[in-house]
Write a protein that holds these residues in place. Structure first.
Motif, PDB file in Angstrom:
ATOM      1  N   ASP A 182     -85.324  21.545 -30.526  1.00  0.00           N
ATOM      2  CA  ASP A 182     -84.679  21.808 -31.811  1.00  0.00           C
ATOM      3  C   ASP A 182     -85.180  23.138 -32.355  1.00  0.00           C
ATOM      4  OD1 ASP A 182     -84.143  21.824 -34.687  1.00  0.00           O
ATOM      5  OD2 ASP A 182     -83.556  19.728 -34.439  1.00  0.00           O
ATOM      6  N   ALA A 183     -84.330  24.157 -32.259  1.00  0.00           N
ATOM      7  CA  ALA A 183     -84.717  25.501 -32.680  1.00  0.00           C
ATOM      8  C   ALA A 183     -85.067  25.546 -34.162  1.00  0.00           C
ATOM      9  CB  ALA A 183     -83.579  26.481 -32.380  1.00  0.00           C
ATOM     10  N   GLY A 184     -84.346  24.807 -34.980  1.00  0.00           N
ATOM     11  CA  GLY A 184     -84.580  24.836 -36.412  1.00  0.00           C
ATOM     12  C   GLY A 184     -85.933  24.279 -36.801  1.00  0.00           C
ATOM     13  N   HIS A 185     -86.302  23.139 -36.227  1.00  0.00           N
ATOM     14  CA  HIS A 185     -87.597  22.545 -36.550  1.00  0.00           C
ATOM     15  C   HIS A 185     -88.744  23.431 -36.079  1.00  0.00           C
ATOM     16  CE1 HIS A 185     -86.937  18.625 -38.434  1.00  0.00           C
ATOM     17  NE2 HIS A 185     -85.794  18.614 -37.772  1.00  0.00           N
ATOM     18  N   LEU A 186     -88.595  24.030 -34.901  1.00  0.00           N
ATOM     19  CA  LEU A 186     -89.670  24.879 -34.393  1.00  0.00           C
ATOM     20  C   LEU A 186     -89.805  26.148 -35.225  1.00  0.00           C
ATOM     21  CD1 LEU A 186     -91.787  24.749 -32.145  1.00  0.00           C
ATOM     22  CD2 LEU A 186     -90.335  26.280 -30.833  1.00  0.00           C
ATOM     23  N   ALA A 187     -88.682  26.730 -35.633  1.00  0.00           N
ATOM     24  CA  ALA A 187     -88.733  27.923 -36.482  1.00  0.00           C
ATOM     25  C   ALA A 187     -89.350  27.594 -37.844  1.00  0.00           C
ATOM     26  CB  ALA A 187     -87.335  28.503 -36.658  1.00  0.00           C
ATOM     27  N   PHE A 188     -88.987  26.459 -38.417  1.00  0.00           N
ATOM     28  CA  PHE A 188     -89.559  26.004 -39.683  1.00  0.00           C
ATOM     29  C   PHE A 188     -91.081  25.896 -39.543  1.00  0.00           C
ATOM     30  CE2 PHE A 188     -88.433  22.911 -43.376  1.00  0.00           C
ATOM     31  CZ  PHE A 188     -89.611  23.195 -44.051  1.00  0.00           C
ATOM     32  N   ALA A 189     -91.541  25.422 -38.394  1.00  0.00           N
ATOM     33  CA  ALA A 189     -92.978  25.238 -38.155  1.00  0.00           C
ATOM     34  C   ALA A 189     -93.686  26.538 -37.790  1.00  0.00           C
ATOM     35  CB  ALA A 189     -93.182  24.210 -37.045  1.00  0.00           C
ATOM     36  N   GLY A 190     -92.958  27.650 -37.764  1.00  0.00           N
ATOM     37  CA  GLY A 190     -93.567  28.940 -37.479  1.00  0.00           C
ATOM     38  C   GLY A 190     -93.659  29.273 -36.007  1.00  0.00           C
ATOM     39  N   GLY A 191     -92.940  28.540 -35.160  1.00  0.00           N
ATOM     40  CA  GLY A 191     -93.022  28.742 -33.721  1.00  0.00           C
ATOM     41  C   GLY A 191     -92.105  29.841 -33.211  1.00  0.00           C
ATOM     42  N   ASP A 192     -92.368  30.267 -31.983  1.00  0.00           N
ATOM     43  CA  ASP A 192     -91.541  31.245 -31.281  1.00  0.00           C
ATOM     44  C   ASP A 192     -90.520  30.488 -30.456  1.00  0.00           C
ATOM     45  OD1 ASP A 192     -90.478  33.063 -29.374  1.00  0.00           O
ATOM     46  OD2 ASP A 192     -92.265  34.317 -29.471  1.00  0.00           O
ATOM     47  N   VAL A 193     -89.294  30.452 -30.927  1.00  0.00           N
ATOM     48  CA  VAL A 193     -88.255  29.623 -30.321  1.00  0.00           C
ATOM     49  C   VAL A 193     -87.997  30.009 -28.864  1.00  0.00           C
ATOM     50  CG1 VAL A 193     -85.795  29.036 -30.440  1.00  0.00           C
ATOM     51  CG2 VAL A 193     -87.172  29.105 -32.535  1.00  0.00           C
ATOM     52  N   LEU A 194     -87.837  31.292 -28.598  1.00  0.00           N
ATOM     53  CA  LEU A 194     -87.505  31.727 -27.242  1.00  0.00           C
ATOM     54  C   LEU A 194     -88.678  31.492 -26.288  1.00  0.00           C
ATOM     55  CD1 LEU A 194     -85.540  35.025 -27.965  1.00  0.00           C
ATOM     56  CD2 LEU A 194     -84.628  32.722 -27.629  1.00  0.00           C
ATOM     57  N   ASP A 245     -81.030  33.641 -34.314  1.00  0.00           N
ATOM     58  CA  ASP A 245     -80.125  34.345 -33.417  1.00  0.00           C
ATOM     59  C   ASP A 245     -79.710  33.381 -32.307  1.00  0.00           C
ATOM     60  OD1 ASP A 245     -78.785  35.939 -31.622  1.00  0.00           O
ATOM     61  OD2 ASP A 245     -80.375  37.429 -31.416  1.00  0.00           O
ATOM     62  N   PHE A 246     -78.611  32.669 -32.535  1.00  0.00           N
ATOM     63  CA  PHE A 246     -78.191  31.692 -31.532  1.00  0.00           C
ATOM     64  C   PHE A 246     -77.573  32.349 -30.309  1.00  0.00           C
ATOM     65  CE2 PHE A 246     -79.080  28.569 -34.738  1.00  0.00           C
ATOM     66  CZ  PHE A 246     -79.550  27.511 -33.973  1.00  0.00           C
ATOM     67  N   GLY A 247     -77.190  33.600 -30.420  1.00  0.00           N
ATOM     68  CA  GLY A 247     -76.767  34.322 -29.221  1.00  0.00           C
ATOM     69  C   GLY A 247     -77.910  34.402 -28.226  1.00  0.00           C
ATOM     70  N   ALA A 248     -79.098  34.779 -28.708  1.00  0.00           N
ATOM     71  CA  ALA A 248     -80.275  34.870 -27.840  1.00  0.00           C
ATOM     72  C   ALA A 248     -80.746  33.495 -27.385  1.00  0.00           C
ATOM     73  CB  ALA A 248     -81.403  35.584 -28.586  1.00  0.00           C
ATOM     74  N   ILE A 249     -80.672  32.501 -28.276  1.00  0.00           N
ATOM     75  CA  ILE A 249     -81.121  31.150 -27.932  1.00  0.00           C
ATOM     76  C   ILE A 249     -80.241  30.547 -26.844  1.00  0.00           C
ATOM     77  CG2 ILE A 249     -81.341  28.791 -28.815  1.00  0.00           C
ATOM     78  CD1 ILE A 249     -82.134  30.124 -31.535  1.00  0.00           C
ATOM     79  N   VAL A 250     -78.933  30.612 -27.029  1.00  0.00           N
ATOM     80  CA  VAL A 250     -78.010  30.049 -26.042  1.00  0.00           C
ATOM     81  C   VAL A 250     -78.105  30.819 -24.728  1.00  0.00           C
ATOM     82  CG1 VAL A 250     -75.565  29.700 -25.502  1.00  0.00           C
ATOM     83  CG2 VAL A 250     -76.470  28.998 -27.736  1.00  0.00           C
ATOM     84  N   GLN A 251     -78.260  32.121 -24.800  1.00  0.00           N
ATOM     85  CA  GLN A 251     -78.407  32.910 -23.575  1.00  0.00           C
ATOM     86  C   GLN A 251     -79.648  32.489 -22.801  1.00  0.00           C
ATOM     87  OE1 GLN A 251     -76.165  35.432 -22.304  1.00  0.00           O
ATOM     88  NE2 GLN A 251     -77.438  34.794 -20.559  1.00  0.00           N
ATOM     89  N   LYS A 252     -80.709  32.167 -23.515  1.00  0.00           N
ATOM     90  CA  LYS A 252     -81.934  31.715 -22.861  1.00  0.00           C
ATOM     91  C   LYS A 252     -81.687  30.419 -22.093  1.00  0.00           C
ATOM     92  CE  LYS A 252     -85.573  33.373 -23.455  1.00  0.00           C
ATOM     93  NZ  LYS A 252     -86.368  34.384 -22.677  1.00  0.00           N
ATOM     94  N   PHE A 253     -80.963  29.488 -22.710  1.00  0.00           N
ATOM     95  CA  PHE A 253     -80.632  28.245 -22.008  1.00  0.00           C
ATOM     96  C   PHE A 253     -79.751  28.518 -20.794  1.00  0.00           C
ATOM     97  CE2 PHE A 253     -81.872  26.080 -25.993  1.00  0.00           C
ATOM     98  CZ  PHE A 253     -82.691  25.111 -25.452  1.00  0.00           C
ATOM     99  N   ALA A 254     -78.809  29.425 -20.950  1.00  0.00           N
ATOM    100  CA  ALA A 254     -77.936  29.780 -19.825  1.00  0.00           C
ATOM    101  C   ALA A 254     -78.745  30.396 -18.686  1.00  0.00           C
ATOM    102  CB  ALA A 254     -76.849  30.748 -20.294  1.00  0.00           C
TER     103      ALA A 254
END
Length: 305
Positions: A182-194, A245-254
Motif C-alpha cells: 500500500d503506497a499510501g500507508h507507506l508514504a504516510f509512515a515516511g517510507g520510500d515507496v519505490l 507519482d503513480f506513473g513511477a509506482i506502476v512502472q516499478k511494478f511493471a
C-alpha cells in the motif's frame, strides 16, 4: 502484462468513521464503481456473508469480489483463535472465487481508536518481531492449504507501519505470508515507496493504490491527532488527486512483472469527495499510467458462463 482494477467500498461507507459514509446501498456502490470502469470490489460491511446471496448481486453488477479485510490478532492471540475466526471467511471467498484475504493486524493497534494519537502506535522489539513473523508465516501457510491465500497489509497505527518495521517483518517471515503493498500507508509512515517495492516485490501478491495529500499529513500533530483524525482531515485520496507519482509506482511494478489486482482504497468524506467522481478520476489516472507502463487492463467483470 495483464492487470485488473478494483475498488474498496470504504470510499462509500467507512467502517471506523460512520459519519464518513454515503447513504447508498451495496448495489448502488457496485453500480457506481463499475460505471467508472472498475471490475472488482473488495468486501465491505454491507456485503452479505452468504455466497448464495452475494453471487447474484455481483453478477448483476458485473463485478467480482477482489479481496477483503480480516482483522487479525496474532500479535496477541493464538493461531487456533484466528483460524476459527477466519474459517467462515475462507469458505465464503472460495465460493465467490476471490483472489485473497487481506490480513490486517489489529492487535495493539491504534488505527481504529480516535482517542489514541499516532505516536502511541505499538512497537515490537526484535525478538517479538521474529516470533510474530514466524506466527504469520504459519497462519498464511495454513490459509493457503485451506484454498485461500492471505495478503499481509502493513498499516498506519499497527505493529508493522514504518519501512523499517516492514523490512524487519519481511526478514523474519517467509513466503507463506505474501504482502499487500500500500503506497499510501507507506508514504504516510515516511517510507520510500519505490525502494520498498524493489526490496519486497517477490512477495507482493496484491496492491492498494492509495494516494496521499502530503500537505495534510505534514501538518498533523502526531502527539495529539489520531489516524482517524488524519482520515477525516483528508490524508488519503485516489491516484491523480494527491502527492504520489503513480506513473513511477506502476512502472516499478511493471518492471518486476507484477500481474494482478490494483485496488483503489481511498477513505475520505464522501460529501466533500463524491465517490463516483473520485472513482472516475482514479480510474482515468490509473488507465493512463498503466497504459504507459505496458499493462493491458482487463475489462471483464463477473465471469461469464
Amino acid at each position: 502484462m495483464k492487470a485488473k482494477l478494483g475498488m474498496s467500498p470504504i470510499a462509500w461507507w467507512n467502517d471506523d468513521l460512520v459519519e464518513l459514509s454515503d447513504d447508498v446501498s451495496l448495489e448502488e456502490c457496485l453500480r457506481q464503481s463499475r460505471s467508472a470502469g472498475f471490475t472488482g470490489m473488495e468486501k465491505g460491511r454491507r456485503f452479505p456473508d452468504d455466497p448464495a446471496v452475494m453471487l447474484p448481486i455481483l453478477k448483476a453488477a458485473d463485478v467480482t469480489l477482489c479481496g477483503g479485510w480480516f482483522s487479525g490478532t496474532l500479535v496477541d492471540e493464538d493461531l487456533a483463535t484466528n483460524k476459527a475466526r477466519i474459517a467462515p471467511m475462507i469458505e465464503l471467498f472460495k465460493a465467490v472465487d476471490a483472489p485473497c484475504i487481506v490480513y490486517g493486524e489489529v492487535g495493539r493497534s491504534v488505527q481504529g481508536d480516535r482517542s489514541r494519537p499516532l505516536n502511541t502506535k505499538p512497537r515490537l522489539d526484535d525478538d517479538e518481531m521474529k516470533a510474530y513473523g514466524r506466527t504469520l508465516t504459519a497462519f498464511g501457510e495454513w490459509c493457503a492449504e485451506q484454498g485461500m491465500p492471505l495478503s499481509y497489509h502493513h498499516h498506519m497505527g499497527a505493529v508493522v507501519e514504518t519501512e523499517a518495521e516492514l523490512d524487519t517483518f519481511m526478514s523474519h517471515s517467509g513466503e507463506g505470508i505474501p504482502l499487500l503493498f500500500d503506497a499510501g500507508h507507506l508514504a504516510f509512515a515516511g517510507g520510500d515507496v519505490l525502494a520498498a517495492i524493489d526490496k519486497h516485490h517477490k512477495r507482493i501478491n496484491h496492491v492498494h493504490v492509495k494516494d496521499v495529500r502530503m500537505g495534510v499529513i505534514d501538518a498533523l500533530d502526531r502527539s495529539r491527532q489520531s489516524f482517524l483524525d488524519a482520515v477525516a482531515l483528508g490524508a488519503f485520496t485516489v491516484p491523480g488527486d494527491g502527492s504520489l507519482d503513480f506513473g513511477a509506482i506502476v512502472q516499478k511494478f511493471a518492471d518486476y512483472g507484477y500481474e494482478g489486482w490494483f485496488v483503489v482504497e481511498a477513505e475520505q468524506d464522501p460529501k466533500a469527495n463524491p465517490p463516483l467522481t473520485m472513482a472516475q478520476l482514479g480510474y482515468k489516472e490509473l488507465m493512463r499510467v498503466m497504459t504507459n507502463a505496458g499493462y493491458t487492463v482487463e475489462t471483464q467483470g463477473f465471469p461469464k458462463g
